[in-house]
Design a protein around this motif. Structure first.
Motif, PDB file in Angstrom:
ATOM      1  N   VAL A  26       0.997  -1.466   0.084  1.00 41.31           N
ATOM      2  CA  VAL A  26      -0.023   0.102  -0.121  1.00 41.31           C
ATOM      3  C   VAL A  26       0.805   1.042  -0.010  1.00 41.31           C
ATOM      4  N   LEU A  27      -0.181   2.462  -1.289  1.00 40.54           N
ATOM      5  CA  LEU A  27       1.375   2.970  -1.208  1.00 40.54           C
ATOM      6  C   LEU A  27       0.364   4.684  -0.901  1.00 40.54           C
ATOM      7  N   GLU A  28       0.333   5.114  -2.013  1.00 38.72           N
ATOM      8  CA  GLU A  28      -0.905   6.186  -2.051  1.00 38.72           C
ATOM      9  C   GLU A  28      -2.353   5.724  -2.582  1.00 38.72           C
ATOM     10  N   ASP A  29      -3.041   6.488  -2.504  1.00 41.04           N
ATOM     11  CA  ASP A  29      -4.743   7.077  -2.828  1.00 41.04           C
ATOM     12  C   ASP A  29      -4.506   7.267  -4.139  1.00 41.04           C
ATOM     13  N   PHE A  30      -3.900   6.590  -4.632  1.00 39.03           N
ATOM     14  CA  PHE A  30      -3.936   6.647  -6.724  1.00 39.03           C
ATOM     15  C   PHE A  30      -5.030   7.184  -7.503  1.00 39.03           C
ATOM     16  N   ASP A  31      -5.612   6.544  -7.468  1.00 38.82           N
ATOM     17  CA  ASP A  31      -7.536   6.667  -8.674  1.00 38.82           C
ATOM     18  C   ASP A  31      -7.819   7.467  -7.183  1.00 38.82           C
ATOM     19  N   GLY A  32      -7.899   7.792  -6.308  1.00 38.19           N
ATOM     20  CA  GLY A  32      -8.319   9.649  -5.702  1.00 38.19           C
ATOM     21  C   GLY A  32     -10.007   8.884  -5.158  1.00 38.19           C
ATOM     22  N   ASP A  33      -9.958   7.780  -4.516  1.00 37.43           N
ATOM     23  CA  ASP A  33     -11.572   7.228  -4.192  1.00 37.43           C
ATOM     24  C   ASP A  33     -11.135   8.071  -2.811  1.00 37.43           C
ATOM     25  N   GLY A  34     -10.519   7.506  -1.940  1.00 38.40           N
ATOM     26  CA  GLY A  34     -10.029   8.562  -0.651  1.00 38.40           C
ATOM     27  C   GLY A  34      -9.637   7.030   0.265  1.00 38.40           C
ATOM     28  N   THR A  35      -9.171   6.000  -0.584  1.00 30.88           N
ATOM     29  CA  THR A  35      -8.696   5.440   0.568  1.00 30.88           C
ATOM     30  C   THR A  35      -7.178   4.772   0.340  1.00 30.88           C
ATOM     31  N   ALA A  36      -6.421   4.951   0.752  1.00 31.91           N
ATOM     32  CA  ALA A  36      -4.808   4.241  -0.010  1.00 31.91           C
ATOM     33  C   ALA A  36      -5.139   2.897   0.118  1.00 31.91           C
ATOM     34  N   ASP A  37      -5.321   1.873  -1.833  1.00 35.00           N
ATOM     35  CA  ASP A  37      -5.544   0.362  -0.864  1.00 35.00           C
ATOM     36  C   ASP A  37      -4.238  -0.179  -1.962  1.00 35.00           C
ATOM     37  N   PRO A  38      -4.336  -1.425  -2.161  1.00 35.73           N
ATOM     38  CA  PRO A  38      -2.839  -1.757  -2.432  1.00 35.73           C
ATOM     39  C   PRO A  38      -2.625  -1.781  -3.852  1.00 35.73           C
ATOM     40  N   VAL A  39      -1.456  -1.645  -4.678  1.00 33.11           N
ATOM     41  CA  VAL A  39      -1.072  -1.081  -5.443  1.00 33.11           C
ATOM     42  C   VAL A  39      -2.136  -1.841  -6.528  1.00 33.11           C
ATOM     43  N   LEU A  40      -2.148  -2.890  -6.718  1.00 28.34           N
ATOM     44  CA  LEU A  40      -2.741  -3.680  -8.296  1.00 28.34           C
ATOM     45  C   LEU A  40      -4.126  -3.181  -8.191  1.00 28.34           C
ATOM     46  N   ASP A  41      -4.893  -3.695  -6.846  1.00 28.93           N
ATOM     47  CA  ASP A  41      -6.147  -2.713  -6.667  1.00 28.93           C
ATOM     48  C   ASP A  41      -6.318  -1.088  -7.311  1.00 28.93           C
ATOM     49  N   GLU A  42      -4.991  -0.550  -6.714  1.00 27.79           N
ATOM     50  CA  GLU A  42      -5.464   0.875  -7.319  1.00 27.79           C
ATOM     51  C   GLU A  42      -4.864   1.047  -8.604  1.00 27.79           C
TER      52      GLU A  42
END
Length: 229
Positions: A99-115
């Motif tokens: 888990v790094l950052e909230d790359f998709d901007g949905d308010g939650t930092a999820d695992p990188v592959l999920d993002e």
């Protein structure tokens, strides 16, 4: 009348000669200073141009910036940004659900592959640099930023998959034992290999004669088991 005409012609030739000499020296003098001319009505822009076509490539802050559609490939570590192959890290690391950052901007930092899958098919802006393969040849683009958020250190620091933190690196015997245990009792490791792309990859034969490829991270933690048949 003829004398006056001759005088005028002589003067005109002298003026032309002076202008010609001046023009010659100006064109042959590249170091000659020229005053800045101010043009009103033009302003600088701090924003990047909008993506056009399949994608744009723009140098920004030591990184090359790709703006365009993010698409996934056949394997979980195959990704394309703005029509070119990009690298988000080794498969073994991605499978640990970092888990790094909230790359998709949905308010939650999820695992990188999920993002990444949340961004799949949408326009993104990636800060990238060309990597090199084992022979020193230019490889796919390594990703350093996603939509302006940091993915890995652009100043030469370790990548997320290169920073072990408090965990220690496992040895070959430890890795082989972990792979055997993951497949099942009485299984035997037939090959143990370390790759920069996948981490530890261990071939394991189960008691019933089946073969498996077991992927482990640098610390010896099993991240994936695949049938080798």
């Amino acid at each position: 009348m003829r004398r006056r005409t001759t005088v005028l012609v002589t003067c005109m030739m002298a003026v032309s000669a002076v202008l010609g000499i001046g023009g010659y020296h100006f064109s042959e003098d590249p170091e000659r200073a020229v005053d800045t001319i101010r043009l009103d009505g033009f302003t600088g822009s701090s924003s990047l141009p909008e993506p056009s076509g399949e994608g744009d490539s723009i140098p920004v802050d030591g990184l090359e910036q790709l703006a365009g559609e993010l698409r996934s490939g056949d394997d979980l570590d195959d990704w394309y940004g703005a029509g070119v192959e990009v690298d988000f890290g080794p498969r073994a690391w991605l499978l640990t659900d970092p888990v790094l950052e909230d790359f998709d901007g949905d308010g939650t930092a999820d695992p990188v592959l999920d993002e990444l899958h949340a961004l799949n098919g949408s326009d993104v802006t990636l800060g990238v640099r060309h990597g090199s393969d084992e022979d020193g040849e230019r490889d796919e683009f390594g990703v350093f930023t996603i939509n302006g958020l940091p993915f890995r250190d652009a100043d030469g620091g370790p990548a997320p998959w290169e920073d072990p933190g408090a965990r220690s690196e496992a040895g070959r015997e430890e890795v082989g034992a972990a792979a055997e245990e993951a497949v099942g009792e009485s299984s035997r490791a037939t090959s143990i290999e370390w790759t920069d792309e996948d981490g530890w990859e261990v071939g394991v034969r189960s008691p019933d004669g089946r073969f498996y490829d077991v992927l482990l991270d640098f610390s010896g933690e099993v991240v994936d088991i695949r049938s080798g048949d």
